[in-house]
Scaffold this motif. Structure first.
Motif, PDB file in Angstrom:
ATOM      1  N   PRO A  27       0.804  -1.220   0.000  1.00  0.00           N
ATOM      2  CA  PRO A  27       0.000   0.000   0.000  1.00  0.00           C
ATOM      3  C   PRO A  27       0.842   1.277   0.000  1.00  0.00           C
ATOM      4  CG  PRO A  27      -0.005  -0.971   2.171  1.00  0.00           C
ATOM      5  CD  PRO A  27       0.713  -1.929   1.263  1.00  0.00           C
ATOM      6  N   PHE A  28       2.135   1.152   0.198  1.00  0.00           N
ATOM      7  CA  PHE A  28       3.014   2.324   0.253  1.00  0.00           C
ATOM      8  C   PHE A  28       3.633   2.662  -1.096  1.00  0.00           C
ATOM      9  CE2 PHE A  28       2.835   0.491   4.466  1.00  0.00           C
ATOM     10  CZ  PHE A  28       2.471   1.597   5.216  1.00  0.00           C
ATOM     11  N   CYS A  29       4.087   1.634  -1.826  1.00  0.00           N
ATOM     12  CA  CYS A  29       4.774   1.923  -3.091  1.00  0.00           C
ATOM     13  C   CYS A  29       4.144   1.227  -4.302  1.00  0.00           C
ATOM     14  CB  CYS A  29       6.250   1.551  -2.988  1.00  0.00           C
ATOM     15  SG  CYS A  29       6.572  -0.230  -2.951  1.00  0.00           S
ATOM     16  N   GLY A  30       3.171   0.350  -4.082  1.00  0.00           N
ATOM     17  CA  GLY A  30       2.491  -0.308  -5.184  1.00  0.00           C
ATOM     18  C   GLY A  30       3.161  -1.561  -5.729  1.00  0.00           C
ATOM     19  N   ALA A  31       4.266  -1.971  -5.113  1.00  0.00           N
ATOM     20  CA  ALA A  31       4.954  -3.174  -5.587  1.00  0.00           C
ATOM     21  C   ALA A  31       4.109  -4.411  -5.324  1.00  0.00           C
ATOM     22  CB  ALA A  31       6.299  -3.321  -4.884  1.00  0.00           C
ATOM     23  N   ARG A  32       4.137  -5.356  -6.258  1.00  0.00           N
ATOM     24  CA  ARG A  32       3.464  -6.639  -6.050  1.00  0.00           C
ATOM     25  C   ARG A  32       4.440  -7.553  -5.319  1.00  0.00           C
ATOM     26  NH1 ARG A  32      -1.062  -8.710  -7.132  1.00  0.00           N
ATOM     27  NH2 ARG A  32      -1.631  -7.092  -8.614  1.00  0.00           N
ATOM     28  N   ILE A  33       4.004  -8.096  -4.187  1.00  0.00           N
ATOM     29  CA  ILE A  33       4.846  -8.928  -3.328  1.00  0.00           C
ATOM     30  C   ILE A  33       4.414 -10.383  -3.468  1.00  0.00           C
ATOM     31  CG2 ILE A  33       5.581  -9.363  -0.951  1.00  0.00           C
ATOM     32  CD1 ILE A  33       4.718  -6.405  -0.373  1.00  0.00           C
ATOM     33  N   ASP A  34       5.346 -11.242  -3.824  1.00  0.00           N
ATOM     34  CA  ASP A  34       5.104 -12.682  -3.888  1.00  0.00           C
ATOM     35  C   ASP A  34       5.164 -13.205  -2.455  1.00  0.00           C
ATOM     36  OD1 ASP A  34       5.139 -15.436  -4.165  1.00  0.00           O
ATOM     37  OD2 ASP A  34       6.814 -15.459  -5.576  1.00  0.00           O
ATOM     38  N   LEU A  35       4.025 -13.589  -1.891  1.00  0.00           N
ATOM     39  CA  LEU A  35       3.974 -13.953  -0.478  1.00  0.00           C
ATOM     40  C   LEU A  35       4.716 -15.248  -0.162  1.00  0.00           C
ATOM     41  CD1 LEU A  35       0.347 -12.896   0.450  1.00  0.00           C
ATOM     42  CD2 LEU A  35       2.489 -11.671   0.852  1.00  0.00           C
ATOM     43  N   GLU A  36       4.941 -16.080  -1.154  1.00  0.00           N
ATOM     44  CA  GLU A  36       5.706 -17.306  -0.917  1.00  0.00           C
ATOM     45  C   GLU A  36       7.191 -17.015  -0.737  1.00  0.00           C
ATOM     46  OE1 GLU A  36       4.703 -20.062  -3.990  1.00  0.00           O
ATOM     47  OE2 GLU A  36       2.613 -20.173  -3.346  1.00  0.00           O
ATOM     48  N   ARG A  37       7.641 -15.858  -1.217  1.00  0.00           N
ATOM     49  CA  ARG A  37       9.058 -15.491  -1.115  1.00  0.00           C
ATOM     50  C   ARG A  37       9.287 -14.308  -0.184  1.00  0.00           C
ATOM     51  NH1 ARG A  37      11.284 -14.590  -6.822  1.00  0.00           N
ATOM     52  NH2 ARG A  37      13.228 -15.270  -5.916  1.00  0.00           N
ATOM     53  N   ALA A  38       8.222 -13.735   0.344  1.00  0.00           N
ATOM     54  CA  ALA A  38       8.309 -12.501   1.137  1.00  0.00           C
ATOM     55  C   ALA A  38       8.918 -12.748   2.514  1.00  0.00           C
ATOM     56  CB  ALA A  38       6.915 -11.904   1.301  1.00  0.00           C
TER      57      ALA A  38
END
Length: 67
Positions: A27-38
């Motif tokens: 929500p801060f920068c708009g990056a898509r985060i892969d939750l399996e690698r986060a």
């Protein structure tokens, strides 16, 4: 419902995502985060994760202010 607190690899801020989701948008920068690698910093109830996100983001803001 269970949640996970993840740290964005682009901006370093934490946010909450639903457990079991594949990805999450920061929500801060708009990056898509892969939750399996986060990088997860907490998991649990909405309240537990909210507190972990707030602690992490306050620390990140203090570090940024110090330069």
């Amino acid at each position: 419902m269970r949640y996970v607190a993840v740290v964005c690899p682009r901006c370093g801020m934490a946010s909450a995502a639903r457990s079991g989701a594949k990805s999450h948008v920061c929500p801060f920068c708009g990056a898509r985060i892969d939750l399996e690698r986060a990088s997860a910093i907490a998991s649990g109830s909405a309240e537990e994760v909210r507190r972990a996100v707030a602690r992490h983001n306050e620390s990140a803001r203090r570090r940024a202010e110090r330069g």
